[in-house]
Design an enzyme around this catalytic site. Structure first.
Site, mmCIF file in Angstrom:
data_model
loop_
_atom_site.group_PDB
_atom_site.id
_atom_site.type_symbol
_atom_site.label_atom_id
_atom_site.label_comp_id
_atom_site.label_asym_id
_atom_site.label_seq_id
_atom_site.Cartn_x
_atom_site.Cartn_y
_atom_site.Cartn_z
ATOM 1 N N SER A 195 0.833 -1.207 0.000
ATOM 2 C CA SER A 195 0.000 0.000 0.000
ATOM 3 C C SER A 195 0.873 1.266 0.000
ATOM 4 O O SER A 195 1.691 1.429 -0.901
ATOM 5 C CB SER A 195 -0.955 -0.059 1.195
ATOM 6 O OG SER A 195 -2.009 0.831 1.029
ATOM 7 N N ASP A 343 -10.095 -3.750 -4.988
ATOM 8 C CA ASP A 343 -9.187 -2.754 -4.410
ATOM 9 C C ASP A 343 -9.224 -1.511 -5.303
ATOM 10 O O ASP A 343 -8.979 -1.618 -6.507
ATOM 11 C CB ASP A 343 -7.761 -3.345 -4.385
ATOM 12 C CG ASP A 343 -6.762 -2.441 -3.672
ATOM 13 O OD1 ASP A 343 -7.138 -1.322 -3.278
ATOM 14 O OD2 ASP A 343 -5.599 -2.870 -3.518
ATOM 15 N N HIS A 373 -7.932 -5.301 -0.609
ATOM 16 C CA HIS A 373 -6.807 -4.545 -0.106
ATOM 17 C C HIS A 373 -6.338 -5.043 1.267
ATOM 18 O O HIS A 373 -7.150 -5.272 2.151
ATOM 19 C CB HIS A 373 -7.153 -3.054 -0.019
ATOM 20 C CG HIS A 373 -5.950 -2.194 0.160
ATOM 21 N ND1 HIS A 373 -5.088 -1.916 -0.880
ATOM 22 C CD2 HIS A 373 -5.418 -1.583 1.238
ATOM 23 C CE1 HIS A 373 -4.100 -1.164 -0.442
ATOM 24 N NE2 HIS A 373 -4.270 -0.947 0.843
#
Ligand code: NAG
Length: 400
Positions: A195, A343, A373
């Site tokens: 991320s 995501d 995610h």
């Protein structure tokens, strides 16, 4: 005040009950358990953080950090610390940056040098830390027999860009220069992150590729990376922007906390109104949208931006690696990209993988049709996350 607090409390309770019952898409992995639970946790935390700020208890990002970290901490306590067996774990400083070093006992005893991996945790540059990712980084170190350095870079909004990036570069360079102290072969060091950590890993890789006098990074391994802030209407934002596991709303807040800590521009960003017609027709828009054929190449210094603090930074590849020009991508180390269908950031990762392939960089792209995610952090809990972890480790084992 008491009435206001009571009203807010009741409203919060109603909201929480309502949010407990949010539907999740059919195709998502573990729809009844993990996807739903993670979505609830995110959504409830986000709302508590806002309610707290409204009540004058901390700011929204501070509250979000406290709530999320407290929740993860409870999970870690339940887990126990046996997962660290066989590792020497040290909290220390690399060139003024806090890091946690995981040394497999086997690696310290090895007569030959072992590989190394620098890891950047996710959390939108705002929340989470080396503790919340401790099981993941420990697992990687143990499974690979590799020394892992988990970087506790400074967080926004207390420290806006480039603080996190600067810390990431400094810690990585220090490790490359002092690898021998850890019995690590400095020519076998990779970099990774999930991320916002994937953003930092990609940014560091771009910058170090141009530095002379340092060993080259062996790989960059980007997990659900967040890579661009010029288009919040990519197909994945449109399809999955409301998914509780990570909403478009939260992503835009994270970008703004990292950019300038001024959330008054949130609606403007969400509507893609933070970029003018020049950018929307430029090569930068083409970097995000593969269907754009007629781009007009513009020079950064000729672009007129709206009146938003630090706005020109959205085109800085150190901030948003997908904004790197093709010439900057050539010669980057072999790259691993993990993306998930469910995501908002799917297209960021997919586009980076495609652009790197076009630039003749060796790319390994694992896309999880049912993934969402941050699911990799649950590698211990259910099958798909476990498989994703195995594939990630297999790649690193081969390349490092
Ligand atoms: C975005 O720009 C469009 C077109 O200029 C305008 O109609 C709209 O109100 C703007 N929205 C926001 C949230 O700024």
């Amino acid at each position: 005040m008491a009435v206001k607090a009571a009203l807010v409390f009741v409203a919060a309770a109603v909201l929480l009950a309502y949010y407990c019952d949010q539907p999740v898409p059919e195709g998502i992995a573990e729809p009844r358990m993990y996807a739903k639970a993670q979505g609830m946790v995110f959504r409830i935390s986000a709302n508590l953080a806002r309610i707290g700020e409204y009540l004058g208890v901390g700011t929204e990002p501070q509250n979000l950090r406290s709530v999320m970290e407290a929740i993860v901490k409870v999970g870690l306590m339940l887990k126990g610390s046996s997962y660290r067996e066989g590792l020497k774990v040290t909290d220390t400083m690399f060139d003024g940056v806090k890091v946690r070093v995981y040394e497999p006992v086997s690696a310290a005893q090895s007569s030959s040098k072992v590989p190394g991996l620098v890891y950047f945790h996710g959390g939108g540059w705002v929340i989470l830390n080396v503790d919340t990712h401790d099981p993941l980084t420990a697992h990687v170190a143990k499974q690979l027999g590799t020394v892992v350095v988990s970087v506790d870079y400074r967080l926004a909004p207390e420290h806006v860009f480039p603080a996190a990036f600067d810390d990431s570069v400094a810690a990585t360079k220090f490790f490359l220069q002092n690898a021998e102290k850890y019995n690590v072969d400095r020519t076998r060091i990779g970099i990774s992150g999930d991320s916002a950590g994937g953003n930092l890993a990609a940014a560091v890789t771009l910058v170090l590729a141009k530095e002379k006098g340092l060993p080259k990074l062996k790989t960059q391994a980007l997990i659900n990376p967040i890579l661009q802030a010029i288009n919040f209407e990519t197909p994945s934002y449109i399809a999955h922007g409301h998914l509780n596991t990570l909403t478009k709303d939260k992503i835009v807040s994270f970008w703004l906390w990292y950019l300038n800590n001024d959330l008054s521009f949130k609606k403007v960003f969400e509507a893609n109104n933070h970029t003018g017609v020049q950018i929307k027709k430029s090569q930068y828009a083409g970097y995000v949208d593969p269907k754009m054929v007629d781009v007009t190449t513009v020079k950064k210094e000729n672009i007129k931006f709206p009146e938003i603090p630090n706005i020109a930074t959205i085109l800085d590849p150190r901030f948003a690696p997908l904004m790197a020009d093709d010439a900057d991508l050539k010669g980057l180390p072999p790259t691993y990209v993990m993306t998930c269908e469910y995501d908002v950031l799917r297209d960021d990762g997919v586009m980076y993988a495609r652009r790197l392939e076009k630039a003749r960089v060796e790319v390994n792209h694992d896309h999880y049709e049912h993934g969402f995610h941050a699911f990799l952090n649950s590698f211990d809990d259910y099958e798909l996350a476990g498989i994703a972890m195995q594939n990630y480790l297999a790649y690193l084992k081969k390349i490092l």
